[in-house]
Design a protein around this motif. Structure first.
Motif, PDB file in Angstrom:
ATOM      1  N   MET A   1       0.793  -1.232  -0.161  1.00 37.98           N
ATOM      2  CA  MET A   1       0.047  -0.141   0.056  1.00 37.98           C
ATOM      3  C   MET A   1       0.915   1.085   0.042  1.00 37.98           C
ATOM      4  O   MET A   1       0.483   2.218  -0.563  1.00 37.98           O
ATOM      5  CB  MET A   1      -1.033   0.136   1.098  1.00 37.98           C
ATOM      6  CG  MET A   1      -1.989  -0.995   1.013  1.00 37.98           C
ATOM      7  SD  MET A   1      -3.559  -0.706   2.482  1.00 37.98           S
ATOM      8  CE  MET A   1      -4.678  -1.789   1.737  1.00 37.98           C
TER       9      MET A   1
ATOM     10  N   LEU B   1      -5.918   1.774  -4.945  1.00 40.15           N
ATOM     11  CA  LEU B   1      -6.331   0.520  -4.548  1.00 40.15           C
ATOM     12  C   LEU B   1      -7.709   0.253  -5.391  1.00 40.15           C
ATOM     13  O   LEU B   1      -8.613   1.091  -5.316  1.00 40.15           O
ATOM     14  CB  LEU B   1      -6.418   0.397  -3.201  1.00 40.15           C
ATOM     15  CG  LEU B   1      -6.969  -0.754  -2.692  1.00 40.15           C
ATOM     16  CD1 LEU B   1      -6.344  -2.175  -2.829  1.00 40.15           C
ATOM     17  CD2 LEU B   1      -7.481  -0.860  -1.062  1.00 40.15           C
TER      18      LEU B   1
ATOM     19  N   ALA C   1      -6.581   1.020   3.698  1.00 40.20           N
ATOM     20  CA  ALA C   1      -6.559   2.064   2.818  1.00 40.20           C
ATOM     21  C   ALA C   1      -6.489   3.339   3.208  1.00 40.20           C
ATOM     22  O   ALA C   1      -5.646   4.128   3.006  1.00 40.20           O
ATOM     23  CB  ALA C   1      -7.322   1.860   1.739  1.00 40.20           C
TER      24      ALA C   1
ATOM     25  N   LEU D   1      -4.636   6.002   0.796  1.00 43.54           N
ATOM     26  CA  LEU D   1      -4.652   5.365  -0.496  1.00 43.54           C
ATOM     27  C   LEU D   1      -5.926   5.457  -1.064  1.00 43.54           C
ATOM     28  O   LEU D   1      -7.098   4.853  -0.754  1.00 43.54           O
ATOM     29  CB  LEU D   1      -4.327   3.880  -0.476  1.00 43.54           C
ATOM     30  CG  LEU D   1      -4.050   3.117  -1.562  1.00 43.54           C
ATOM     31  CD1 LEU D   1      -2.515   3.786  -2.389  1.00 43.54           C
ATOM     32  CD2 LEU D   1      -3.602   1.724  -1.496  1.00 43.54           C
TER      33      LEU D   1
ATOM     34  N   ILE E   1      -9.327   4.941  -3.175  1.00 42.02           N
ATOM     35  CA  ILE E   1     -10.093   3.653  -3.204  1.00 42.02           C
ATOM     36  C   ILE E   1     -10.964   3.651  -4.327  1.00 42.02           C
ATOM     37  O   ILE E   1     -11.783   4.516  -4.567  1.00 42.02           O
ATOM     38  CB  ILE E   1     -10.817   3.308  -1.954  1.00 42.02           C
ATOM     39  CG1 ILE E   1      -9.745   3.348  -0.868  1.00 42.02           C
ATOM     40  CG2 ILE E   1     -11.522   2.040  -1.849  1.00 42.02           C
ATOM     41  CD1 ILE E   1     -10.722   3.619   0.719  1.00 42.02           C
TER      42      ILE E   1
END
Length: 387
Positions: A279, A285, A297, A302, A304
């Motif tokens: 990650m 992601l 996440a 991150l 999504i």
């Protein structure tokens, strides 16, 4: 009544279930946080598996099959039972599972507190029949509230968001009994950063954006081949595909892309324990929207993308994060590819997405927050019992 004699460490009993990986991961994160506090007296029990092994296996298989092959049925069941109360006929039946087992566990282990990471609350009847009744805590493992989690025997709820706290409050749960902790995760999600060593470990190029695809612990995300093919059309993109325990999916993907022009940019892995490392290297992601994965996440900052979320708690999770600007829902490979390429090719869009995700992050790691709160409550109860 909780008493700590001779400065002994309090004992925690964590009850979880094996319907998916998330409930177990949360249980382990709490146990690890207890050990970080120097406390090694945590007992973990898969209550359904140990009390009703045959029924557990049947219902677990039904859960996985309905989830992947009959998602509309699973979604209907989720929505139908979502408003049920603990004292309804069906609610009472669900909470009765494991009652005899938990009675024996309590007698043997004598825990100072019980933590539920899955909503099977077999303790209330026992509290009326036994003199020994430790406080019960519930860690809600999704961003959506199913009424199965709501029970008068719970001393405190630990939830992912302020919105969940408000929803519980509207159901009559006192505000003091709800803590916005986030969902507990294993160590590393906030401290791991991209490095040359990590890029080399996962055979990734540091000069190309990485799209991380998590097909689920059982490798059940649909259309993985089409998604990979679409993304690899952009020569600037590399993919890290996690197949989990699905070795057939891993072998199939590797075989199909063996002679693909973008094969050097497609990296296929089985189960990855240190997922926070990948990650840290990724630009975005693609995932099934389980509560724990989404929380991972968020902790990693991150962006999504959720693909064809299954009706039920995962679709509700995805819709919630989409409403906060922290996730994008896509329903076909072409739409998904287009949305991802727009994001990673636009620094402003990428920054905006990360800012939305940051709004959902908690100031303290969830597991630490929960453990410290439980230990503090137990100390208060100990002092009160002495007085």
């Amino acid at each position: 009544m909780v008493r700590f004699e001779n400065n002994r460490q309090p004992k925690l009993l964590i009850l979880y279930a094996s319907y998916g990986e998330g409930h177990l991961q949360v249980a382990r994160a709490i146990r690890d946080a207890m050990e970080e506090q120097g406390n090694y007296r945590t007992v973990m029990v898969d209550l359904m598996a140990e009390s009703h092994p045959w029924l557990n296996e049947v219902t677990r298989r039904f859960y996985l099959k309905s989830y992947t092959h009959m998602p509309s049925l699973y979604g209907w069941m989720y929505d139908f039972t979502r408003p049920m109360k603990h004292d309804s006929l069906f609610g009472g039946l669900l909470h009765s599972f494991g009652r005899d087992k938990i009675r024996r566990i309590l007698a043997i282990e004598q825990p100072d507190a019980v933590v539920h990471t899955f909503p099977i609350f077999a303790l209330p009847e026992l509290k009326r029949r036994m003199n020994f009744h430790p406080p019960s805590y519930a860690v809600i493992t999704d961003f959506d509230l199913h009424r199965r989690w709501v029970h008068p025997s719970i001393e405190r709820y630990y939830v992912a968001t302020d919105d969940l706290k408000r929803e519980l409050s509207l159901l009559g749960i006192p505000s003091r009994s709800i803590q916005v902790s986030g969902i507990p995760l294993k160590r590393g999600f906030r401290t791991t950063t991209a490095s040359a060593e990590l890029y080399e470990r996962y055979r990734l190029q540091p000069d190309k954006p990485v799209v991380l695809i998590m097909a689920g612990a059982q490798g059940v995300m649909p259309d993985v081949t089409e998604i990979c093919s679409g993304l690899l059309q952009d020569s600037n993109v590399q993919i890290a595909l996690i197949c989990g325990h699905n070795s057939l999916l891993k072998d199939s993907i590797e075989q199909q892309f063996r002679h693909h022009s973008g094969s050097s940019r497609l990296h296929v892995y089985g189960f990855v324990d240190q997922i926070h490392e990948l990650m840290a290297l990724s630009s975005c992601l693609i995932t099934k929207p389980g509560g724990v994965t989404l929380s991972e996440a968020i902790a990693a900052g991150l962006p999504i993308f959720t693909y064809r979320p299954v009706p039920g708690q995962e679709k509700q999770n995805a819709l919630y994060l989409q409403s906060k600007g922290a996730a994008v829902i896509a329903n076909d490979p072409a739409e998904l590819t287009e949305q991802i390429l727009k994001l990673i090719g636009d620094p402003l869009r990428l920054t905006t997405s990360r800012m939305s995700i940051a709004q959902l992050q908690t100031s303290q790691t969830a597991a630490d927050s929960i453990v410290l709160d439980i230990l503090s409550n137990l100390r208060i109860m100990e002092r009160a019992s002495i007085l």
